[in-house]
Write a protein that holds these residues in place. Sequence first.
Motif, PDB file in Angstrom:
ATOM      1  N   GLY A 159       0.840  -1.149   0.134  1.00 54.81           N
ATOM      2  CA  GLY A 159      -0.188   0.045  -0.029  1.00 54.81           C
ATOM      3  C   GLY A 159       0.683   1.285  -0.076  1.00 54.81           C
ATOM      4  N   ALA A 160       2.044   1.286   0.645  1.00 55.71           N
ATOM      5  CA  ALA A 160       2.704   2.229   0.763  1.00 55.71           C
ATOM      6  C   ALA A 160       3.463   2.661  -0.435  1.00 55.71           C
ATOM      7  CB  ALA A 160       3.870   2.221   1.888  1.00 55.71           C
ATOM      8  N   LEU A 161       3.943   1.626  -1.178  1.00 58.80           N
ATOM      9  CA  LEU A 161       4.594   1.721  -2.499  1.00 58.80           C
ATOM     10  C   LEU A 161       3.418   2.153  -3.547  1.00 58.80           C
ATOM     11  CD1 LEU A 161       6.919  -1.311  -2.672  1.00 58.80           C
ATOM     12  CD2 LEU A 161       7.379   0.897  -2.935  1.00 58.80           C
ATOM     13  N   ALA A 162       2.153   1.572  -3.511  1.00 59.09           N
ATOM     14  CA  ALA A 162       1.220   1.842  -4.423  1.00 59.09           C
ATOM     15  C   ALA A 162       0.868   3.424  -4.495  1.00 59.09           C
ATOM     16  CB  ALA A 162       0.019   1.079  -4.096  1.00 59.09           C
ATOM     17  N   ILE A 163       0.814   4.043  -3.007  1.00 53.54           N
ATOM     18  CA  ILE A 163       0.333   5.441  -2.714  1.00 53.54           C
ATOM     19  C   ILE A 163       1.737   6.210  -3.301  1.00 53.54           C
ATOM     20  CG2 ILE A 163       0.021   6.964  -1.056  1.00 53.54           C
ATOM     21  CD1 ILE A 163      -1.714   4.859   0.475  1.00 53.54           C
ATOM     22  N   GLY A 164       2.932   5.981  -2.856  1.00 52.25           N
ATOM     23  CA  GLY A 164       3.988   6.628  -3.184  1.00 52.25           C
ATOM     24  C   GLY A 164       4.109   6.971  -4.748  1.00 52.25           C
ATOM     25  N   GLY A 165       3.915   5.808  -5.393  1.00 48.84           N
ATOM     26  CA  GLY A 165       4.067   5.907  -6.855  1.00 48.84           C
ATOM     27  C   GLY A 165       2.913   6.602  -7.540  1.00 48.84           C
ATOM     28  N   SER A 166       1.668   6.334  -7.003  1.00 48.83           N
ATOM     29  CA  SER A 166       0.620   7.417  -7.433  1.00 48.83           C
ATOM     30  C   SER A 166       1.024   8.664  -7.231  1.00 48.83           C
ATOM     31  CB  SER A 166      -0.632   6.856  -6.750  1.00 48.83           C
ATOM     32  OG  SER A 166      -1.126   5.492  -6.911  1.00 48.83           O
ATOM     33  N   LEU A 167       1.564   9.049  -6.020  1.00 49.37           N
ATOM     34  CA  LEU A 167       1.705  10.467  -5.788  1.00 49.37           C
ATOM     35  C   LEU A 167       2.901  11.197  -6.711  1.00 49.37           C
ATOM     36  CD1 LEU A 167       1.809  10.800  -2.006  1.00 49.37           C
ATOM     37  CD2 LEU A 167       0.154  11.800  -3.553  1.00 49.37           C
ATOM     38  N   ALA A 168       3.914  10.204  -6.981  1.00 51.92           N
ATOM     39  CA  ALA A 168       4.878  10.438  -7.825  1.00 51.92           C
ATOM     40  C   ALA A 168       4.486  10.705  -9.487  1.00 51.92           C
ATOM     41  CB  ALA A 168       5.917   9.521  -8.137  1.00 51.92           C
ATOM     42  N   LEU A 169       3.368   9.911  -9.872  1.00 54.89           N
ATOM     43  CA  LEU A 169       2.847  10.488 -10.915  1.00 54.89           C
ATOM     44  C   LEU A 169       2.065  11.576 -10.872  1.00 54.89           C
ATOM     45  CD1 LEU A 169       1.518   6.728 -11.978  1.00 54.89           C
ATOM     46  CD2 LEU A 169       3.194   8.036 -13.025  1.00 54.89           C
ATOM     47  N   VAL A 170       1.227  11.907  -9.930  1.00 59.97           N
ATOM     48  CA  VAL A 170       0.727  12.993  -9.852  1.00 59.97           C
ATOM     49  C   VAL A 170       1.567  14.341  -9.673  1.00 59.97           C
ATOM     50  CG1 VAL A 170      -0.723  14.526  -8.177  1.00 59.97           C
ATOM     51  CG2 VAL A 170      -1.181  12.115  -8.449  1.00 59.97           C
ATOM     52  N   VAL A 171       2.622  14.238  -9.073  1.00 59.68           N
ATOM     53  CA  VAL A 171       3.746  15.251  -9.090  1.00 59.68           C
ATOM     54  C   VAL A 171       4.073  15.678 -10.614  1.00 59.68           C
ATOM     55  CG1 VAL A 171       6.141  15.806  -8.486  1.00 59.68           C
ATOM     56  CG2 VAL A 171       4.375  15.156  -6.534  1.00 59.68           C
ATOM     57  N   ALA A 172       4.406  14.307 -11.225  1.00 56.93           N
ATOM     58  CA  ALA A 172       4.821  14.430 -12.686  1.00 56.93           C
ATOM     59  C   ALA A 172       3.920  15.422 -13.473  1.00 56.93           C
ATOM     60  CB  ALA A 172       5.171  12.887 -13.231  1.00 56.93           C
ATOM     61  N   VAL A 173       2.561  14.921 -13.295  1.00 60.22           N
ATOM     62  CA  VAL A 173       1.619  15.859 -13.838  1.00 60.22           C
ATOM     63  C   VAL A 173       1.620  17.350 -13.733  1.00 60.22           C
ATOM     64  CG1 VAL A 173      -0.598  16.199 -14.335  1.00 60.22           C
ATOM     65  CG2 VAL A 173       0.141  13.785 -14.537  1.00 60.22           C
ATOM     66  N   VAL A 174       1.999  17.548 -12.419  1.00 58.61           N
ATOM     67  CA  VAL A 174       1.904  18.928 -11.902  1.00 58.61           C
ATOM     68  C   VAL A 174       3.114  19.692 -12.512  1.00 58.61           C
ATOM     69  CG1 VAL A 174       2.211  20.463  -9.881  1.00 58.61           C
ATOM     70  CG2 VAL A 174       0.518  18.391  -9.862  1.00 58.61           C
ATOM     71  N   VAL A 175       4.309  19.012 -12.386  1.00 59.97           N
ATOM     72  CA  VAL A 175       5.371  19.745 -13.200  1.00 59.97           C
ATOM     73  C   VAL A 175       5.459  19.890 -14.452  1.00 59.97           C
ATOM     74  CG1 VAL A 175       7.904  19.290 -13.613  1.00 59.97           C
ATOM     75  CG2 VAL A 175       6.780  18.852 -11.303  1.00 59.97           C
ATOM     76  N   TYR A 176       4.700  18.966 -15.172  1.00 60.45           N
ATOM     77  CA  TYR A 176       4.454  19.042 -16.888  1.00 60.45           C
ATOM     78  C   TYR A 176       3.472  20.237 -16.819  1.00 60.45           C
ATOM     79  CZ  TYR A 176       2.970  18.121 -21.508  1.00 60.45           C
ATOM     80  OH  TYR A 176       2.401  18.350 -22.781  1.00 60.45           O
ATOM     81  N   ARG A 177       2.443  20.254 -16.283  1.00 56.80           N
ATOM     82  CA  ARG A 177       1.504  21.439 -16.555  1.00 56.80           C
ATOM     83  C   ARG A 177       2.076  22.677 -16.138  1.00 56.80           C
ATOM     84  NH1 ARG A 177      -4.497  19.170 -15.440  1.00 56.80           N
ATOM     85  NH2 ARG A 177      -4.441  17.340 -16.892  1.00 56.80           N
ATOM     86  N   ARG A 178       2.745  22.992 -15.058  1.00 57.62           N
ATOM     87  CA  ARG A 178       3.296  24.188 -14.721  1.00 57.62           C
ATOM     88  C   ARG A 178       4.415  24.398 -15.793  1.00 57.62           C
ATOM     89  NH1 ARG A 178       5.145  24.255  -8.245  1.00 57.62           N
ATOM     90  NH2 ARG A 178       2.785  24.445  -7.533  1.00 57.62           N
ATOM     91  N   TYR A 179       5.072  23.614 -16.397  1.00 56.32           N
ATOM     92  CA  TYR A 179       5.879  23.881 -17.380  1.00 56.32           C
ATOM     93  C   TYR A 179       5.095  24.436 -18.789  1.00 56.32           C
ATOM     94  CZ  TYR A 179       9.540  23.860 -21.043  1.00 56.32           C
ATOM     95  OH  TYR A 179      10.461  24.083 -22.355  1.00 56.32           O
ATOM     96  N   SER A 180       4.325  23.581 -19.093  1.00 54.63           N
ATOM     97  CA  SER A 180       3.511  23.956 -20.291  1.00 54.63           C
ATOM     98  C   SER A 180       2.814  25.408 -19.978  1.00 54.63           C
ATOM     99  CB  SER A 180       2.215  23.036 -20.611  1.00 54.63           C
ATOM    100  OG  SER A 180       2.828  21.622 -20.707  1.00 54.63           O
ATOM    101  N   ALA A 181       2.092  25.594 -18.962  1.00 58.50           N
ATOM    102  CA  ALA A 181       1.593  26.992 -18.716  1.00 58.50           C
ATOM    103  C   ALA A 181       2.548  27.882 -18.826  1.00 58.50           C
ATOM    104  CB  ALA A 181       0.986  27.061 -17.468  1.00 58.50           C
ATOM    105  N   ARG A 182       3.789  27.711 -18.501  1.00 54.55           N
ATOM    106  CA  ARG A 182       4.777  28.928 -18.355  1.00 54.55           C
ATOM    107  C   ARG A 182       5.425  29.241 -19.926  1.00 54.55           C
ATOM    108  NH1 ARG A 182      10.019  27.720 -14.855  1.00 54.55           N
ATOM    109  NH2 ARG A 182       9.906  26.051 -16.315  1.00 54.55           N
ATOM    110  N   THR A 183       5.394  28.099 -20.854  1.00 53.94           N
ATOM    111  CA  THR A 183       5.953  28.239 -22.230  1.00 53.94           C
ATOM    112  C   THR A 183       4.792  28.404 -23.158  1.00 53.94           C
ATOM    113  OG1 THR A 183       5.850  25.975 -22.613  1.00 53.94           O
ATOM    114  CG2 THR A 183       8.034  26.780 -21.788  1.00 53.94           C
TER     115      THR A 183
END
Length: 105
Positions: free
Chosen positions: A81-105
């Motif tokens: 459960g810890a790995l699944a939640i941590g992996g899901s959070l890493a994917l969410v952070v990746a989406v956030v980083v990508y959207r912030r970069y896309s909005a900036r450019t």
Amino acid sequence: MGFDPPGDDDPLEDPFGDDPLEDPIGDRSGGDDDLERTFSEISRSTLLAFVVVAGLVHAGLFGASLGVMLIGFRSQWVSGGALAIGGSLALVVAVVVYRRYSART
């Protein structure tokens, strides 16, 4: 239709290649120049965003899939459960980083 014995040559020798040291892909002259020119054209923020998102996606997929497998196959709910939640959070952070970069450019 009898058995055709191999020749006296090396049995591990490539039957299709004449020179074992020859590059099978072809001539690579100028490849380093293309790579260097590409890296000089890419901005530092684009390269950094790509590396961060790629690393987060890889880590997220690995953690989420391993966590689900631990839960499903071994019934290890705490670590899985810890790995699944941590992996899901890493994917969410990746989406956030990508959207912030896309909005900036």
